[in-house]
Design an enzyme around this catalytic site. Structure first.
Site, PDB file in Angstrom:
ATOM      1  N   GLY A  28       0.812  -1.206   0.000  1.00 35.72           N
ATOM      2  CA  GLY A  28       0.000   0.000   0.000  1.00 35.72           C
ATOM      3  C   GLY A  28       0.848   1.259   0.000  1.00 35.72           C
ATOM      4  CB  THR A  30      -6.677  -1.529  -1.264  1.00 36.98           C
ATOM      5  OG1 THR A  30      -5.975  -1.737  -0.038  1.00 36.98           O
ATOM      6  CG2 THR A  30      -8.155  -1.802  -1.053  1.00 36.98           C
ATOM      7  N   GLY A  31      -3.711  -2.878  -2.208  1.00 40.43           N
ATOM      8  CA  GLY A  31      -2.299  -2.596  -2.462  1.00 40.43           C
ATOM      9  C   GLY A  31      -1.920  -2.907  -3.902  1.00 40.43           C
ATOM     10  CG  ASP A  90      -7.088 -11.821   4.281  1.00 39.17           C
ATOM     11  OD1 ASP A  90      -6.904 -11.042   5.244  1.00 39.17           O
ATOM     12  OD2 ASP A  90      -8.211 -12.005   3.776  1.00 39.17           O
ATOM     13  CE  LYS A 121     -13.353 -11.823   7.534  1.00 34.41           C
ATOM     14  NZ  LYS A 121     -13.715 -12.728   6.391  1.00 34.41           N
ATOM     15  CB  ALA A 125      -1.530   1.967  10.896  1.00 29.47           C
ATOM     16  CE1 TYR A 130      -9.453   2.887   7.734  1.00 30.17           C
ATOM     17  CE2 TYR A 130     -10.019   5.143   8.303  1.00 30.17           C
ATOM     18  CZ  TYR A 130      -9.072   4.191   8.005  1.00 30.17           C
ATOM     19  OH  TYR A 130      -7.733   4.533   7.979  1.00 30.17           O
ATOM     20  CE  LYS A 186      -7.184   1.748  10.455  1.00 29.41           C
ATOM     21  NZ  LYS A 186      -5.908   0.994  10.329  1.00 29.41           N
TER      22      LYS A 186
END
Length: 327
Positions: free
Chosen positions: A11, A36-37, A57, A92, A115, A146, A150
């Site tokens: 990413g 997404t990377g 994953d 997940k 992160a 999201y 986090k």
């Protein structure tokens, strides 16, 4: 040689972290499932003996042979266009993925940095945002997948720290930009630059008076590196406090690109934060860190990167098939 595992290695931030740790003499293990990377972000590292890559994953069981000194958990969709398309995978990777990596850190007796994000503050009622602010988040809104992933990530990290004595670090990352951002990932900087390069009008949501604070990627990586090597285990804001309205920023893009695009307005997305500015007093005091790259300098470098893209890349839409990841 110290060994570090970096998840989300292909990413935007993950790939820059791989570069940083290799330059500092570490053995780097990159891990990414490439949802997404982009493998091209790290393909220059494949020839190096100090780098190895696992296509994996992290929501599945994570095994890495040999010793590990550090783990940096950066595996997560981070742009609205991604986490709104794959909300379940986003939840997940923040929960199951974090649990797996905390378990790996415990097994390897490794220090782990997770992160987190300024999104834990939601649409803040406190400005600028300090680490002591608990946030204002809509748990059931579209952005909640999201934000709450986090917030849970921080909670389980602190639980492992308190229960198992795990050596943990938590970075609350504010808007970061620079080379290797995806052009069409929905974030404001690549969106504006992409529109300018394609000759399209620049789209501002709402009245444009909402604010953001943009940190250049080199500064962000330095802040994260200093945090990992510090002895501080509570959350730390890593970002640039140079606040600007989205409307003024759009005008800066028009000036930077030398285009004559109009600025058009569309309705503000649900739960979009109206203010975002980090209080970085803690990072200055504890890490001896603060950003050095001005927005003008950073944006010039970022614009040059996007200008180097091919016409095919410039006009390519984000149409990945995410169906198998929403389970």
């Amino acid at each position: 040689m110290k060994r570090v595992l970096i998840t989300g290695a292909a990413g935007f931030l993950g790939s820059h972290l791989c570069d940083k740790f290799i330059s500092e003499g570490f053995q780097v293990i990159g891990m990414d499932n490439l949802i997404t990377g982009d493998i091209k972000n790290i393909e220059h590292l494949f020839k190096l003996e100090a780098f190895e890559f696992y296509h994996h994953d992290v929501t599945k069981f994570v095994f890495v042979p040999g010793k590990l000194d550090y783990i940096l958990h950066f595996a997560s969709p981070a742009s609205p266009i991604d986490y709104l398309k794959i909300p379940i995978q986003t939840l997940k990777v923040g929960s199951l993925g974090t649990h797996n990596l905390l378990g790996l850190a415990k097994e390897k007796n490794a220090r782990i940095l997770i992160a987190s994000t300024s999104e834990v503050y939601g649409d803040p009622l406190v400005h600028p945002q300090t680490e002591e602010y608990f946030g204002n988040v809509n748990t059931i809104g579209p952005r909640g997948v999201y934000d709450e992933a986090k917030r849970f990530q921080e909670s389980i990290t602190m639980a492992y720290h308190r229960t198992h004595g795990l050596d943990t670090r938590i970075a609350r990352i504010f808007n970061t930009y620079g080379p290797r951002m995806r052009l069409n990932d929905g974030r404001v900087i690549p969106a504006f630059i992409g529109q300018a390069l394609r000759g399209e009008d620049l789209t501002v949501f709402g009245d444009g008076l909402q604010t953001r604070s943009f940190c250049y990627v080199d500064d962000q990586i330095e802040g994260l590196y200093h945090l990992l090597l510090s002895d501080y285990h509570l959350p730390v804001n890593i970002g640039n406090p140079g606040e600007i309205t989205i409307l003024d920023f759009a005008k800066e893009i028009v000036k930077l690109t030398g285009t004559n695009q109009k600025i058009i307005f569309k309705p503000l997305p649900e739960d979009d934060p109206l203010q975002r500015e980090p209080d970085i007093s803690k990072a200055k005091k504890i890490l001896g860190w603060e950003p050095k790259v001005s927005r003008e300098e950073g944006m010039k470098k970022t614009y040059e990167y996007f200008k180097s893209l091919t016409k095919e890349e410039l006009f390519k839409s984000e149409h990945k098939d995410f169906s198998k990841h929403n389970r």
